[in-house]
Scaffold this motif. Structure first.
Motif, PDB file in Angstrom:
ATOM      1  N   ALA A 205       0.760  -1.313   0.251  1.00 12.23           N
ATOM      2  CA  ALA A 205      -0.010   0.161  -0.064  1.00 12.23           C
ATOM      3  C   ALA A 205       1.000   1.214   0.092  1.00 12.23           C
ATOM      4  O   ALA A 205       2.028   1.332   0.861  1.00 12.23           O
ATOM      5  CB  ALA A 205      -0.746   0.033   1.223  1.00 12.23           C
ATOM      6  N   THR A 206       0.558   2.167  -0.621  1.00 13.57           N
ATOM      7  CA  THR A 206       1.202   3.353  -1.049  1.00 13.57           C
ATOM      8  C   THR A 206       1.355   4.227   0.329  1.00 13.57           C
ATOM      9  O   THR A 206       1.963   5.046   0.859  1.00 13.57           O
ATOM     10  CB  THR A 206       0.814   4.374  -1.950  1.00 13.57           C
ATOM     11  N   GLU A 207      -0.243   4.389   0.996  1.00 11.41           N
ATOM     12  CA  GLU A 207      -0.605   5.194   2.071  1.00 11.41           C
ATOM     13  C   GLU A 207      -0.239   6.489   1.661  1.00 11.41           C
ATOM     14  O   GLU A 207       0.402   7.276   2.519  1.00 11.41           O
ATOM     15  CB  GLU A 207       0.164   4.859   3.412  1.00 11.41           C
ATOM     16  N   ALA A 208      -0.601   7.106   0.418  1.00 14.11           N
ATOM     17  CA  ALA A 208      -0.356   8.310  -0.161  1.00 14.11           C
ATOM     18  C   ALA A 208      -0.904   9.490   0.950  1.00 14.11           C
ATOM     19  O   ALA A 208       0.067  10.472   0.780  1.00 14.11           O
ATOM     20  CB  ALA A 208      -1.008   8.607  -1.330  1.00 14.11           C
ATOM     21  N   GLN A 209      -1.793   9.317   1.688  1.00 15.54           N
ATOM     22  CA  GLN A 209      -2.109  10.573   2.379  1.00 15.54           C
ATOM     23  C   GLN A 209      -1.148  10.893   3.267  1.00 15.54           C
ATOM     24  O   GLN A 209      -1.157  11.974   4.023  1.00 15.54           O
ATOM     25  CB  GLN A 209      -3.366   9.990   3.299  1.00 15.54           C
ATOM     26  N   LYS A 210      -0.047  10.048   3.700  1.00 15.90           N
ATOM     27  CA  LYS A 210       1.016  10.217   4.597  1.00 15.90           C
ATOM     28  C   LYS A 210       2.047  11.278   4.070  1.00 15.90           C
ATOM     29  O   LYS A 210       2.822  11.798   4.852  1.00 15.90           O
ATOM     30  CB  LYS A 210       1.664   8.980   4.863  1.00 15.90           C
ATOM     31  N   GLY A 211       1.815  11.315   2.683  1.00 20.21           N
ATOM     32  CA  GLY A 211       2.651  12.157   1.997  1.00 20.21           C
ATOM     33  C   GLY A 211       3.989  11.810   1.328  1.00 20.21           C
ATOM     34  O   GLY A 211       4.468  10.636   1.450  1.00 20.21           O
ATOM     35  N   GLY A 212       4.783  12.396   0.754  1.00 12.26           N
ATOM     36  CA  GLY A 212       5.935  12.274  -0.229  1.00 12.26           C
ATOM     37  C   GLY A 212       6.963  11.788   0.485  1.00 12.26           C
ATOM     38  O   GLY A 212       7.712  10.642   0.264  1.00 12.26           O
ATOM     39  N   GLN A 213       7.244  12.221   1.510  1.00 17.45           N
ATOM     40  CA  GLN A 213       8.446  11.760   2.442  1.00 17.45           C
ATOM     41  C   GLN A 213       8.219  10.417   2.984  1.00 17.45           C
ATOM     42  O   GLN A 213       9.197   9.622   3.061  1.00 17.45           O
ATOM     43  CB  GLN A 213       8.867  12.810   3.505  1.00 17.45           C
ATOM     44  N   ALA A 214       6.886  10.077   3.309  1.00 14.67           N
ATOM     45  CA  ALA A 214       6.762   8.701   3.931  1.00 14.67           C
ATOM     46  C   ALA A 214       6.886   7.760   2.731  1.00 14.67           C
ATOM     47  O   ALA A 214       7.305   6.453   2.930  1.00 14.67           O
ATOM     48  CB  ALA A 214       5.319   8.687   4.402  1.00 14.67           C
ATOM     49  N   ILE A 215       6.698   8.030   1.678  1.00 13.87           N
ATOM     50  CA  ILE A 215       6.485   7.123   0.357  1.00 13.87           C
ATOM     51  C   ILE A 215       8.133   6.789   0.348  1.00 13.87           C
ATOM     52  O   ILE A 215       8.601   5.556  -0.120  1.00 13.87           O
ATOM     53  CB  ILE A 215       5.864   7.876  -0.821  1.00 13.87           C
ATOM     54  N   LEU A 216       8.759   7.855   0.074  1.00 12.04           N
ATOM     55  CA  LEU A 216      10.222   7.809   0.009  1.00 12.04           C
ATOM     56  C   LEU A 216      10.950   6.739   0.818  1.00 12.04           C
ATOM     57  O   LEU A 216      11.866   5.986   0.575  1.00 12.04           O
ATOM     58  CB  LEU A 216      11.089   9.189  -0.117  1.00 12.04           C
ATOM     59  N   ASP A 217      10.608   6.998   2.126  1.00 12.99           N
ATOM     60  CA  ASP A 217      10.945   6.315   3.327  1.00 12.99           C
ATOM     61  C   ASP A 217      10.915   4.852   3.028  1.00 12.99           C
ATOM     62  O   ASP A 217      11.713   3.864   3.553  1.00 12.99           O
ATOM     63  CB  ASP A 217      10.479   6.602   4.678  1.00 12.99           C
ATOM     64  N   LYS A 218       9.501   4.430   2.448  1.00 11.03           N
ATOM     65  CA  LYS A 218       8.882   3.137   2.186  1.00 11.03           C
ATOM     66  C   LYS A 218       9.856   2.558   1.054  1.00 11.03           C
ATOM     67  O   LYS A 218      10.282   1.443   1.240  1.00 11.03           O
ATOM     68  CB  LYS A 218       7.439   3.249   2.004  1.00 11.03           C
ATOM     69  N   VAL A 219      10.060   3.215   0.146  1.00 11.40           N
ATOM     70  CA  VAL A 219      11.115   2.731  -1.063  1.00 11.40           C
ATOM     71  C   VAL A 219      12.509   2.374  -0.625  1.00 11.40           C
ATOM     72  O   VAL A 219      12.887   1.203  -0.844  1.00 11.40           O
ATOM     73  CB  VAL A 219      11.201   3.726  -2.229  1.00 11.40           C
ATOM     74  N   LEU A 220      12.885   3.297   0.346  1.00  8.94           N
ATOM     75  CA  LEU A 220      14.437   3.032   0.965  1.00  8.94           C
ATOM     76  C   LEU A 220      14.416   1.858   1.756  1.00  8.94           C
ATOM     77  O   LEU A 220      15.259   0.856   1.688  1.00  8.94           O
ATOM     78  CB  LEU A 220      14.723   4.304   1.605  1.00  8.94           C
ATOM     79  N   GLU A 221      13.112   1.569   2.525  1.00  9.66           N
ATOM     80  CA  GLU A 221      13.270   0.350   3.338  1.00  9.66           C
ATOM     81  C   GLU A 221      13.061  -0.951   2.294  1.00  9.66           C
ATOM     82  O   GLU A 221      13.609  -2.003   2.633  1.00  9.66           O
ATOM     83  CB  GLU A 221      11.801   0.351   4.150  1.00  9.66           C
ATOM     84  N   ILE A 222      12.197  -0.788   1.299  1.00 12.06           N
ATOM     85  CA  ILE A 222      12.224  -1.969   0.410  1.00 12.06           C
ATOM     86  C   ILE A 222      13.562  -2.164  -0.251  1.00 12.06           C
ATOM     87  O   ILE A 222      14.122  -3.449  -0.111  1.00 12.06           O
ATOM     88  CB  ILE A 222      11.336  -1.681  -0.614  1.00 12.06           C
ATOM     89  N   ILE A 223      14.194  -1.074  -0.495  1.00 15.11           N
ATOM     90  CA  ILE A 223      15.581  -1.340  -1.231  1.00 15.11           C
ATOM     91  C   ILE A 223      16.571  -2.175  -0.259  1.00 15.11           C
ATOM     92  O   ILE A 223      17.488  -2.975  -0.709  1.00 15.11           O
ATOM     93  CB  ILE A 223      16.279  -0.084  -1.775  1.00 15.11           C
ATOM     94  N   SER A 224      16.538  -1.882   0.832  1.00 16.70           N
ATOM     95  CA  SER A 224      17.404  -2.280   1.913  1.00 16.70           C
ATOM     96  C   SER A 224      17.244  -3.771   2.003  1.00 16.70           C
ATOM     97  O   SER A 224      18.155  -4.483   2.453  1.00 16.70           O
ATOM     98  CB  SER A 224      17.098  -1.627   3.348  1.00 16.70           C
ATOM     99  N   LEU A 225      16.024  -4.181   1.577  1.00 16.39           N
ATOM    100  CA  LEU A 225      15.876  -5.822   1.618  1.00 16.39           C
ATOM    101  C   LEU A 225      16.830  -6.484   0.616  1.00 16.39           C
ATOM    102  O   LEU A 225      16.923  -7.859   0.509  1.00 16.39           O
ATOM    103  CB  LEU A 225      14.497  -6.078   1.516  1.00 16.39           C
ATOM    104  N   TYR A 226      17.552  -5.831  -0.483  1.00 17.84           N
ATOM    105  CA  TYR A 226      17.853  -6.360  -1.636  1.00 17.84           C
ATOM    106  C   TYR A 226      19.457  -6.128  -1.517  1.00 17.84           C
ATOM    107  O   TYR A 226      20.061  -5.207  -1.165  1.00 17.84           O
ATOM    108  CB  TYR A 226      17.496  -5.997  -3.056  1.00 17.84           C
ATOM    109  N   LYS A 227      20.143  -7.256  -2.136  1.00 18.18           N
ATOM    110  CA  LYS A 227      21.686  -7.275  -2.097  1.00 18.18           C
ATOM    111  C   LYS A 227      22.024  -7.334  -3.561  1.00 18.18           C
ATOM    112  O   LYS A 227      21.257  -7.685  -4.295  1.00 18.18           O
ATOM    113  CB  LYS A 227      22.210  -8.283  -1.281  1.00 18.18           C
TER     114      LYS A 227
END
Length: 296
Positions: free
Chosen positions: A34-56
């Motif tokens: 879920a994007t949870e767009a209502q939380k705003g752009g920074q929250a989306i960017l943080d979520k993307v960075l969290e996903i990136i951290s799962l990959y090597k």
């Protein structure tokens, strides 16, 4: 080359790992959250960075996103109220500084057009228009083998053509925009008005509901709105091809009715335009940014 790809929409963030050997681009996996767009752009960017951290062992990152994007700088030039506080978000700079991985960022429909040009329905075409019908209507203008960006990296907002002067209020601040009448969300809203029920696209086109005259009438009127916008686009650009994307376009009835009703409304010398659905569907954008990221 291993490319981690994202497609950031107002409802979901889709992501997956794409393998590239220089000729083939294979999306090996696909997930969504879920994007949870209502939380705003920074929250989306943080979520993307969290996903990136799962990959090597990632070589590149490709991001397709809602909003108008300067793909050179990877900055969101402008975003409507669908994602608050997203305008000005420096996606490329933030991700590269945190990960050290070269990143390409592009508007979602432009990315889908690139994906269709390289791997889908627009192979062999140097000029075409791409439209996606979902929460809104996104557009991309592909000219001379590349995306036409306009003076401020914002060209292609075809969903905000005014087709009903003084009409419904749009999230962009305008009135009577194409997407207010012809998006998938507009269809769902119109069906709810006549049935009193919340339905998704699959439910609307189910055998039970599609056979109901009041629902079929709403669908046919909605397709007339789609056609009105397509006629404007065809007269402005005279394209050889228009690619229609968005999950709702998987319904054969929509494409068939567009074929039957569109061409008689056009001047004869414009009827050579070909209307097709996206070959890569919801993966078109991720494939498009994977291709561009591989060139960095």
């Amino acid at each position: 080359m291993r490319i981690l790809t994202f497609d950031i929409g107002g409802t979901f963030i889709k992501y997956g790992l794409c393998f590239c050997d220089g000729e083939r681009y294979i999306l090996e996996e696909s997930h969504k959250t879920a994007t949870e767009a209502q939380k705003g752009g920074q929250a989306i960017l943080d979520k993307v960075l969290e996903i990136i951290s799962l990959y090597k062992d990632i070589d590149r990152i490709g991001i397709s996103t809602a909003g108008q994007v300067d793909s050179e700088s990877g900055v969101v030039v402008y975003s409507t109220g669908n994602i608050p506080y997203y305008t000005g978000m420096m996606i490329k700079k933030n991700i590269e500084s945190k990960t050290g991985i070269a990143t390409f960022v592009e508007n979602d429909v432009n990315a889908a057009a690139i994906g269709e040009a390289q791997f889908g329905s627009a192979i062999g075409y140097k000029d075409f228009i791409c439209l996606t019908y979902g929460t809104g209507i996104g557009g991309a203008i592909y000219i001379n083998g590349d995306i036409y960006k306009g003076a401020g990296s914002s060209a292609g907002e075809l969903g905000h053509m005014i087709i009903h002067s003084g009409g419904k209020q749009c999230t962009c601040g305008g009135e009577g925009c194409y997407e207010c009448y012809a998006s998938a969300r507009a269809l769902l809203s119109s069906v709810k008005k006549v049935t009193g029920k919340d339905m998704d696209g699959f439910e609307i086109f189910s055998k039970e509901n599609f056979s109901k005259p009041e629902i079929r009438s709403v669908i046919d009127n909605w397709i007339d709105e789609i056609i009105a916008g397509l006629i404007n686009i065809i007269y402005v650009f005279n394209p050889p091809l228009i690619v229609l994307g968005g999950g709702i376009m998987n319904e054969d009835y929509i494409i068939d009715l567009i074929d039957r009703k569109l061409y008689p409304k056009l001047m004869v010398n414009y009827r050579s335009v070909k209307i097709v659905r996206s070959k890569n569907g919801n993966n078109a954008g991720m494939l498009g940014v994977a291709y561009k990221a591989s060139l960095l």
